[in-house]
Design a protein around this motif. Structure first.
Motif, PDB file in Angstrom:
ATOM      1  N   LEU A 127     -24.701  -2.149 -38.923  1.00 47.49           N
ATOM      2  CA  LEU A 127     -24.180  -1.422 -37.957  1.00 47.49           C
ATOM      3  C   LEU A 127     -24.689   0.155 -37.861  1.00 47.49           C
ATOM      4  N   THR A 128     -25.761   0.288 -37.579  1.00 48.56           N
ATOM      5  CA  THR A 128     -26.396   1.705 -37.508  1.00 48.56           C
ATOM      6  C   THR A 128     -26.688   2.265 -36.082  1.00 48.56           C
ATOM      7  N   LEU A 129     -26.189   3.296 -35.698  1.00 48.64           N
ATOM      8  CA  LEU A 129     -26.403   3.873 -34.464  1.00 48.64           C
ATOM      9  C   LEU A 129     -27.212   5.053 -34.726  1.00 48.64           C
ATOM     10  N   THR A 130     -27.848   5.296 -33.452  1.00 53.75           N
ATOM     11  CA  THR A 130     -28.971   6.542 -33.178  1.00 53.75           C
ATOM     12  C   THR A 130     -28.204   7.334 -31.956  1.00 53.75           C
ATOM     13  N   ILE A 131     -27.810   8.385 -32.143  1.00 53.27           N
ATOM     14  CA  ILE A 131     -27.259   9.402 -31.148  1.00 53.27           C
ATOM     15  C   ILE A 131     -28.467  10.467 -30.851  1.00 53.27           C
ATOM     16  N   THR A 132     -29.023  10.339 -29.656  1.00 53.26           N
ATOM     17  CA  THR A 132     -30.072  11.420 -29.365  1.00 53.26           C
ATOM     18  C   THR A 132     -29.436  12.504 -28.563  1.00 53.26           C
ATOM     19  N   ALA A 133     -29.743  13.798 -28.974  1.00 56.03           N
ATOM     20  CA  ALA A 133     -29.208  14.769 -28.083  1.00 56.03           C
ATOM     21  C   ALA A 133     -30.353  15.900 -27.926  1.00 56.03           C
TER      22      ALA A 133
END
Length: 525
Positions: free
Chosen positions: A371-377
């Motif tokens: 379970l790997t998330l990518t949060i863009t900002a």
């Protein structure tokens, strides 16, 4: 969070007093105001920008057909009066006859027609503007100063949304002359006229000496008292604060929370919390890409993120958290949803277990995939990376692997449109609950959750076509409940621009939606 709420009430009351006392000071008609502005300008073309921070710039250069008060009352502006056909598909406007654009072009019905044609032209990369028009894509001049805006289907939000600055009326001459460079030559009818723009440096506007059609509620008649406004672009928060405290600017927006808390106690400045209505600061959650295509993961994210903690980490607790899809100031706000996802890490983990996820070496996995998330900002704003990192902190605590990608605007937009992210913190302004449809309807530019639901589509259709305000409320309550059930939106914090001004500057106010307006402001010697 009790103390910050008390602070908001006090600051709001104080700013109201400051606005009311504007006329008490002798205006300096030669005054030049400098405003510390937090973000670079993408374009000064109201039709093609999608950025909130352009709104206050636009509202001081362009007028809209109607003016929207902070409590969403619709007042005449370029339009003197209007009627709505019984079938809700034609809005008829009678226009002012004494208005000219900054380039000398007369404002009339054909100018409105030209603007609607421009926004709806396939060659125009329209963003917020086209969404605000909804199904109302045609304008017809029925006389020199009368115009009909026609809708393919009834559209209840139109009148209110015509008061949003992204539908600012531009000079038809400028539209024809400048083409793709229109955003470098903003030409409206507003209280200030464009002087110069230096990318990443400043925007300068001057008083429109002919201005005489002020909105009734702003409490000022005629041209602005202030001769010139320089919006000094200072993305670095500390530099913006230092500039303001040293007197190099007399107004500062997006005051960092820690400085906002401290400066209110000094007694030297006026604090104006500007409520930006709409969806608040939130994160659309990608319902199409692994692992957030799994509803158990999306719901676990909701329980795992402590909203109060995020605001404390990113904003020094200066702004209340957001707990539902709409801001509290919105008509369709549903308080019952506030308790739907309490901060509960244990429940987040149980939700993952129930969804078939198992923990291995401290991380969750399913079918051999971590379970790997990518949060863009977006990197051009200081607040979004801080929010992303605060969210990362809470999600990692329950065993989610989280990567934060800080991206410049073009790359950030591309990643979100392509669905390369798991979630991304951002804001969206709205003056009607139907703003949600722009984010959660298939085919929309802002459908960055990549989520679609036929039932939701039908409810949005009902909400748009229902002209009785009381009957619209339960429709949008059901819409919000579905969005929360599906966990495709993560509310983060309320959207409030923390504005500080010198006590010499009074009369700063804002329109409905939360766009700072300087046409009624006074800067004393």
């Amino acid at each position: 969070m009790i103390a910050p709420f008390r602070g908001w009430l006090a600051a709001t009351a104080f700013s109201a007093l400051a606005i009311a006392s504007a006329q008490a000071q002798a205006p300096n008609k030669n005054a030049k105001l400098t405003v510390g502005w937090a973000e670079p300008i993408d374009t000064l073309n109201p039709a093609t920008t999608g950025a909130r921070n352009q709104g206050p710039l636009l509202i001081n250069i362009f007028d809209t057909l109607v003016w929207l008060t902070p409590d969403f009352k619709v007042e005449p502006l370029l339009a003197k009066s209007w009627t709505i056909a019984p079938d809700g598909k034609t809005y008829s406007f009678t226009l002012r006859e004494d208005v000219k654009f900054h380039d000398g072009t007369a404002f009339d019905a054909e100018a409105v027609v030209a603007n609607i044609k421009y926004i709806t032209d396939k060659e125009t990369p329209a963003k917020v503007s086209i969404a605000l028009l909804g199904p109302c894509k045609e304008a017809v001049a029925t006389g020199k100063y009368t115009v009909d805006i026609k809708c393919a289907t009834p559209y209840a939000p139109l009148l209110t949304q015509l008061g949003v600055p992204y539908l600012g009326i531009q000079s038809p001459k400028a539209i024809a002359e400048y083409g793709k460079d229109l955003g470098l030559h903003p030409t409206g009818t507003g209280p200030f006229a464009f002087v110069s723009y230096e990318p990443n440096q400043s925007l300068v506007v001057k008083r429109n000496e002919a201005y005489a059609w002020n909105p009734a509620s702003v409490g000022h008649k005629g041209p602005p008292d202030i001769a010139e406004v320089k919006f000094q672009i200072v993305p670095n928060a500390q530099a913006r604060v230092s500039q303001f405290q040293s007197g190099q600017s007399q107004m500062m927006q997006q005051t960092p929370g820690v400085h906002w808390n401290a400066m209110q106690k000094m007694g030297r400045f006026t604090a104006i919390p500007v409520p930006i209505t709409g969806l608040g600061i939130f994160a659309p959650v990608n319902a199409k890409k692994f692992p957030t295509n799994d509803i158990a993961v999306r719901r676990a994210i909701q329980y795992a993120v402590d909203k109060k903690g995020v605001v404390q980490l990113a904003e020094a607790g200066a702004i209340p958290p957001s707990l539902t899809p709409l801001q509290p100031s919105m008509t369709a706000y549903d308080k019952s949803l506030e308790t739907m996802y309490p901060f509960d890490p244990a429940k987040a983990e149980q939700t993952l277990k129930d969804g078939g996820w198992t923990k291995k070496d401290g991380f969750w996995e399913k079918d051999g995939k971590r379970l790997t998330l990518t949060i863009t900002a977006i990197s051009t704003s200081t607040s979004y990376p801080l929010l992303a990192q605060a969210m990362q902190n809470y999600l990692q605590k329950i065993g989610m692997e989280v990567n934060v990608q800080q991206l410049a605007s073009p790359a950030w937009l591309a990643a979100n449109i392509n669905g390369d992210m798991s979630l991304t913190p951002l804001q969206y302004i709205g003056v009607d609950a139907d703003a949600l449809s722009n984010w959660f309807t298939a085919g929309q530019y802002f459908n960055w959750s990549h989520y679609s639901n036929p039932k939701l589509d039908e409810l949005f259709k009902q909400g748009r076509e229902q002209t009785d305000p009381s009957k619209r409320l339960p429709i949008y309550a059901e819409i919000q409940k579905i969005l929360m059930d599906e966990a495709v939106i993560l509310p983060i914090r309320q959207n409030i621009d923390l504005v500080m001004t010198s006590k010499k500057l009074t009369g700063v106010t804002y329109s409905g939606g939360g766009f700072e307006y300087l046409g009624a402001a006074t800067l004393a010697d």
